[in-house]
Write an enzyme that holds these catalytic residues in place. Structure first.
Site, PDB file in Angstrom:
ATOM      1  N   ASP A  33      46.666  38.452  36.768  1.00 25.78           N
ATOM      2  CA  ASP A  33      46.585  39.023  38.370  1.00 25.78           C
ATOM      3  C   ASP A  33      47.819  38.353  39.337  1.00 25.78           C
ATOM      4  O   ASP A  33      48.244  37.655  38.760  1.00 25.78           O
ATOM      5  CB  ASP A  33      45.021  39.283  38.702  1.00 25.78           C
ATOM      6  CG  ASP A  33      45.337  40.612  39.567  1.00 25.78           C
ATOM      7  OD1 ASP A  33      45.498  41.270  39.667  1.00 25.78           O
ATOM      8  OD2 ASP A  33      45.074  39.714  40.946  1.00 25.78           O
ATOM      9  N   TYR A  60      47.154  39.790  50.000  1.00 26.40           N
ATOM     10  CA  TYR A  60      48.166  41.136  50.107  1.00 26.40           C
ATOM     11  C   TYR A  60      48.353  41.195  51.470  1.00 26.40           C
ATOM     12  O   TYR A  60      49.606  41.966  51.624  1.00 26.40           O
ATOM     13  CB  TYR A  60      47.004  42.333  49.508  1.00 26.40           C
ATOM     14  CG  TYR A  60      46.437  42.856  48.431  1.00 26.40           C
ATOM     15  CD1 TYR A  60      46.864  42.914  47.121  1.00 26.40           C
ATOM     16  CD2 TYR A  60      44.880  42.365  48.200  1.00 26.40           C
ATOM     17  CE1 TYR A  60      47.046  43.196  45.782  1.00 26.40           C
ATOM     18  CE2 TYR A  60      44.963  42.104  46.805  1.00 26.40           C
ATOM     19  CZ  TYR A  60      45.454  42.964  45.489  1.00 26.40           C
ATOM     20  OH  TYR A  60      44.795  42.780  44.288  1.00 26.40           O
ATOM     21  N   HIS A  71      42.918  45.598  32.474  1.00 23.50           N
ATOM     22  CA  HIS A  71      43.218  43.987  33.174  1.00 23.50           C
ATOM     23  C   HIS A  71      43.029  43.418  32.583  1.00 23.50           C
ATOM     24  O   HIS A  71      43.401  41.773  32.889  1.00 23.50           O
ATOM     25  CB  HIS A  71      42.667  44.773  34.550  1.00 23.50           C
ATOM     26  CG  HIS A  71      43.937  43.890  35.927  1.00 23.50           C
ATOM     27  ND1 HIS A  71      44.732  43.913  35.772  1.00 23.50           N
ATOM     28  CD2 HIS A  71      43.249  43.297  36.231  1.00 23.50           C
ATOM     29  CE1 HIS A  71      45.798  43.429  36.897  1.00 23.50           C
ATOM     30  NE2 HIS A  71      44.478  42.780  37.349  1.00 23.50           N
TER      31      HIS A  71
END
Length: 370
Positions: free
Chosen positions: A173, A285, A340
């Site tokens: 990730d 982010y 994921h």
């Protein structure tokens, strides 16, 4: 005449670039506004249904026993002189053996590599770090502190502190993004690169802009740009959103593999409920749009890319495209039924594929489905 045409063409190209940039940022802000509206509607509805509990959440004061499991390794700390930050990491295996470093994703911490720490300590010095802003590592306040170049330098500095100049780098990730960038900017440091469910950053940028379905799956990128509201939405109802993320049928760990135990979930809630923890994680982010696209993108290390077939956040088509940026041996494994969080719900398969990659010679690029 030729000079005039050249001037006109240059002007047209500049205008096209300006309109593309304008369109790109317009898309970002419009999507962010839509995500905000949806989040506010969810918040209002939650308050209507649970007016007394919506805004209640608790900081977990005591770590669960699994975080002190000695079979996973020893808890260590290092303060890097250049950045001034203190990092926490868990290390196992004999000192002096080849270094294997693990970089976690969002919203995780070193604990996400528990199965790999046990597996690879027999032949490696294994180190799983809490990246800046996570776990017991320092949490810089400013968003600017989470720029790509700082995150990559953190990894390089820790490798050097441990007494190594090279390592096998493993990332998942967000940790995968940083691992890709380390291999791009410090190819001499990364002997082998192993990435789990994270495309090359250039692949992600290009693909997401061309495929609305991926933009929808990446809507959290836009929502997380906002100040404070994402932290609130992840905290309400005693971190219900985080619990759902790890345990639901659509996004959770273990739909066809190992389920997240109650104690495992408590470990994540302990780490993420600490003051400032969610802001540190979200700040990754909040810098992403200023850091892309990349100016350099070629990877010269051998690469293993592992991809969970049922990833709820990343479309599988991006995995194969990554080979365009790799100038060395490339192996892609699509793991059927894996989510994921594949290193946690399919650890046996993941570990076997990593061993195979570590022991095989370099050769022609290959793709496999398991």
């Amino acid at each position: 005449m030729a000079g005039f045409l050249h001037t006109v063409m240059s002007l047209v190209l500049r205008l096209v670039l300006v309109f593309r940039l304008w369109g790109y940022w317009s898309l970002v802000y419009v999507h962010c506004a839509l995500c905000t509206a949806v989040a506010l509607l969810k918040l209002g509805w939650s308050f209507v249904l649970r007016p007394t509990t919506t805004f209640q959440w608790a900081v977990r004061e005591t770590p669960p026993a699994c975080l002190n499991d000695t079979s996973l390794g020893t808890h260590c700390y290092v303060r890097i002189k250049e950045s001034g930050l203190r990092f926490h990491y868990v290390a196992a295996g004999e000192r002096g053996k080849p270094l294997m470093m693990f970089l976690h994703g969002f919203p995780e911490f070193w604990f996400s590599w528990r199965y790999q720490l046990r597996e690879f300590k027999s032949e490696f010095r294994v180190v799983a770090i809490d990246m800046r802003g996570y776990g017991e590592s320092d949490v810089p306040i400013s968003t600017e502190s989470y720029r790509f170049d700082y995150l990559v330098t953190d990894v390089k500095d820790i490798v050097e502190y441990l007494g190594y100049s090279r390592c096998c780098l493993v990332g998942h990730d967000w940790g995968g993004i940083i691992a890709w960038l380390c291999a791009i900017h410090y190819p001499e440091m990364v002997t082998k690169l192993i990435v789990l469910n994270c495309p090359h950053p250039s692949v992600f940028t290009d693909y997401a802009l061309r495929h609305p379905s991926q933009l929808l799956k990446s809507s959290h990128f836009f929502f997380f740009q906002l100040p404070r509201l994402p932290e609130l939405m992840l905290s309400i109802n005693d971190f219900k959103a985080l619990k759902t993320l790890f345990t639901s049928r659509s996004t959770g760990i273990g739909r066809k593999g190992r389920w997240l135990t109650t104690e495992d979930l408590d470990a994540y809630l302990y780490a993420l409920s600490q003051p400032g923890a969610l802001t540190g994680a979200l700040n990754y982010y909040r810098n992403v749009f200023s850091s892309l696209p990349l100016s350099q993108n070629c990877v010269r290390s051998p690469v293993l890319l592992l991809w969970g077939e049922r990833d709820a956040f990343m479309e599988q088509e991006m995995a194969e495209v990554c080979r365009l940026y790799i100038r060395n041996h490339f192996r892609l494994n699509i793991i059927s039924g894996a989510s994921h969080w594949l290193q946690q719900d399919q650890p046996d398969i993941v570990n076997t594929l990593i061993w195979t990659f570590l022991k095989e010679g370099e050769g022609r690029s290959k793709s496999y489905r398991n």
